[in-house]
Design a protein around this motif. Structure first.
Motif, short mmCIF file in Angstrom:
data_model
loop_
_atom_site.label_atom_id
_atom_site.label_comp_id
_atom_site.label_asym_id
_atom_site.label_seq_id
_atom_site.Cartn_x
_atom_site.Cartn_y
_atom_site.Cartn_z
N PRO A 6 18.73 26.17 28.68
CA PRO A 6 18.73 27.11 27.80
C PRO A 6 18.73 28.48 28.72
O PRO A 6 18.08 28.52 29.47
N GLY A 8 18.09 31.81 26.86
CA GLY A 8 17.47 32.74 26.33
C GLY A 8 16.17 33.55 27.11
O GLY A 8 15.78 33.19 28.25
N LEU A 9 15.92 34.55 26.50
CA LEU A 9 14.72 35.56 27.15
C LEU A 9 13.61 34.62 27.47
O LEU A 9 12.88 34.93 28.54
N ASP A 10 12.88 33.89 26.51
CA ASP A 10 11.79 33.01 26.76
C ASP A 10 12.02 31.93 28.07
O ASP A 10 11.28 32.03 28.88
N SER A 48 18.82 27.92 22.03
CA SER A 48 18.79 29.38 22.18
C SER A 48 18.11 30.03 23.44
O SER A 48 18.21 30.97 23.73
N GLY A 49 17.14 29.11 23.86
CA GLY A 49 16.30 29.43 25.12
C GLY A 49 14.99 29.94 24.40
O GLY A 49 13.94 30.42 25.07
N ALA A 50 14.76 29.75 23.09
CA ALA A 50 13.38 30.30 22.55
C ALA A 50 12.45 29.22 22.78
O ALA A 50 12.58 28.01 22.74
#
Length: 79
Positions: A6, A8-10, A48-50
């Motif tokens: 992923p 995403g920001l996290d 989503s990378g969360a």
């Protein structure tokens, strides 16, 4: 690192932070495995990378399910 992870920001933040503190990292689809000394953390992420949830094990056994701030505390203080 695996390009299928992923983005995403996290996911990115935890990856960069763990690398900066010297943890060994391995991605497996939506899961990041981190190792440093006697510590192992497995963090799960949504596509989503969360951040979803993580579990950690240390010298005294399992710490159970953890939030991202709890994981970051371990990464930053147990390296």
């Amino acid at each position: 690192m695996d390009t299928e992870r992923p983005v995403g920001l996290d996911a990115r933040y935890l990856t960069v932070t763990a690398e900066a503190f010297g943890w060994d990292l391995a991605w497996d689809e939506e899961e990041l495995a981190m190792r440093c000394g006697p510590w192992t953390v497995r963090a799960r992420f949504a596509p989503s990378g969360a951040f979803v949830v993580a579990v950690a094990e240390g010298p005294d056994g399992s710490l159970g399910q953890m939030s991202m701030p709890q994981v970051l505390e371990i990464v930053e203080t147990r390296s």
